[in-house]
Write an enzyme that holds these catalytic residues in place. Structure first.
Site, PDB file in Angstrom:
ATOM      1  N   HIS A  56       0.844  -1.192   0.000  1.00 39.16           N
ATOM      2  CA  HIS A  56       0.000   0.000   0.000  1.00 39.16           C
ATOM      3  C   HIS A  56       0.878   1.240   0.000  1.00 39.16           C
ATOM      4  O   HIS A  56       2.100   1.152   0.132  1.00 39.16           O
ATOM      5  CB  HIS A  56      -0.979  -0.009   1.177  1.00 39.16           C
ATOM      6  N   HIS A  58       1.402   3.982   1.938  1.00 39.54           N
ATOM      7  CA  HIS A  58       1.931   4.757   3.062  1.00 39.54           C
ATOM      8  C   HIS A  58       3.456   4.865   3.000  1.00 39.54           C
ATOM      9  O   HIS A  58       4.151   3.916   2.616  1.00 39.54           O
ATOM     10  CB  HIS A  58       1.488   4.149   4.386  1.00 39.54           C
ATOM     11  N   ASP A  60       5.890   4.821   5.094  1.00 36.14           N
ATOM     12  CA  ASP A  60       6.775   3.889   5.794  1.00 36.14           C
ATOM     13  C   ASP A  60       6.851   2.528   5.099  1.00 36.14           C
ATOM     14  O   ASP A  60       7.568   1.634   5.557  1.00 36.14           O
ATOM     15  CB  ASP A  60       6.354   3.729   7.264  1.00 36.14           C
ATOM     16  N   HIS A  61       6.145   2.414   3.970  1.00 37.32           N
ATOM     17  CA  HIS A  61       6.218   1.198   3.148  1.00 37.32           C
ATOM     18  C   HIS A  61       6.794   1.475   1.760  1.00 37.32           C
ATOM     19  O   HIS A  61       7.164   0.535   1.059  1.00 37.32           O
ATOM     20  CB  HIS A  61       4.822   0.578   3.007  1.00 37.32           C
ATOM     21  N   HIS A 112      -7.454  -0.886   5.445  1.00 38.06           N
ATOM     22  CA  HIS A 112      -6.435   0.025   5.970  1.00 38.06           C
ATOM     23  C   HIS A 112      -6.258   1.193   5.003  1.00 38.06           C
ATOM     24  O   HIS A 112      -6.245   2.349   5.406  1.00 38.06           O
ATOM     25  CB  HIS A 112      -5.129  -0.735   6.146  1.00 38.06           C
ATOM     26  N   ASP A 133      -0.083  -3.900   6.253  1.00 38.35           N
ATOM     27  CA  ASP A 133      -0.781  -3.403   7.438  1.00 38.35           C
ATOM     28  C   ASP A 133      -2.233  -3.870   7.486  1.00 38.35           C
ATOM     29  O   ASP A 133      -3.076  -3.217   8.118  1.00 38.35           O
ATOM     30  CB  ASP A 133      -0.741  -1.872   7.471  1.00 38.35           C
ATOM     31  N   HIS A 171       4.856  -4.789  10.933  1.00 40.40           N
ATOM     32  CA  HIS A 171       5.166  -4.081  12.181  1.00 40.40           C
ATOM     33  C   HIS A 171       5.281  -5.043  13.354  1.00 40.40           C
ATOM     34  O   HIS A 171       4.629  -6.095  13.373  1.00 40.40           O
ATOM     35  CB  HIS A 171       4.077  -3.056  12.507  1.00 40.40           C
TER      36      HIS A 171
END
Length: 259
Positions: A56, A58, A60-61, A112, A133, A171
């Protein structure tokens, strides 16, 4: 042979690196930061990064994608319905392809985010799913863009995967998730045992992943929304008797958000 390495990033992220020891190539999943991957490659100079899988959009990915592509020319698989830098191949529900010699099946799991996907490696001997996530160890992702009904559908689908399927999520949330699971089902012996084991692991700063589908079926409240003890707990919490599966699931997610 495929080896899976966890590369820590930020406070609690894992970038998963899949090393094919025969081909001397590798793939990474959700590289939010390029540096951990580049450091690993520098220490394994005979291994070439050929594939990047994104679940996805975001940051942090995806934050390390552009630099990794510049450094390695790896091809990028990313959700068709999300904005991801340097995407080469758009993937959505039902897509099939091969990565590191393994067949990969894409499942669309909005919730998400609107376009979130997971990657299921349907190996008969060792099935694996990289869930980003969406599914966590003993938990699920927050509903930033999707609905409880969408995430509920994702949980139904994922819990139907083979019980032995290894779950690689993005995570290290296992301990906090299990503390919540214990609040939902205080008499669940599987949760009690897993919580004690994970507390011991985290005291030693050990990774708690991967998990597997069977363990999630036994201990993850977001997969146990239709179990009598979970339903009863939510009925008590909401002081309502007749609740649909979606209403139960939404209540669990709302409770976790404030837990």
């Amino acid at each position: 042979m495929l080896l899976i390495h966890a590369l820590p990033a930020f406070n609690d992220n894992y970038i998963w690196l899949l090393e094919n020891t025969h081909l001397q190539t590798c793939a990474v999943v959700d590289p939010g930061d390029a540096q951990p991957v580049l450091n690993w490659l520098a220490n394994h100079s005979h291994i070439a990064l050929t594939d990047i899988l994104i679940t996805h959009h975001h940051a942090d990915h995806t934050g390390g994608v552009a630099e990794l592509v510049t450094q390695t020319q790896a091809r990028v698989f990313a959700p068709a319905n999300e904005q991801v830098p340097k995407r080469d191949i758009s993937v959505d529900e039902g897509a099939h392809f091969f990565v590191q010699g393994k067949a990969v099946h894409v499942m669309a799991v909005p919730g998400h985010t609107k376009g979130h996907v997971v990657y299921f490696f349907a190996d008969e001997d060792l099935p694996m799913v990289f869930t980003g996530d969406t599914l966590f160890a003993a938990g699920c992702g927050r509903l930033f863009e999707g609905t409880p009904a969408q995430m509920l559908k994702a949980m139904r689908r994922l819990r139907q995967l083979p019980k032995s399927t290894l779950v690689y999520c993005a995570h290290e949330y296992t301990l906090s998730n299990l503390r919540f699971a214990h609040a939902v089902e205080p008499d669940n012996l599987a949760i009690q045992q897993r919580l004690a084991e994970v507390e011991h692991q985290r005291d030693k700063n050990q990774i708690t992943l991967p998990t597997n589908i069977e363990l999630e079926q036994q201990t993850n409240p977001f997969m146990r929304f239709d179990q009598a003890h979970v339903i009863h707990k939510i009925q008590q919490r909401l002081q309502q008797s007749a609740l649909s599966d979606v209403e139960v699931f939404a209540a669990i997610r709302s409770w976790k958000d404030e837990f």
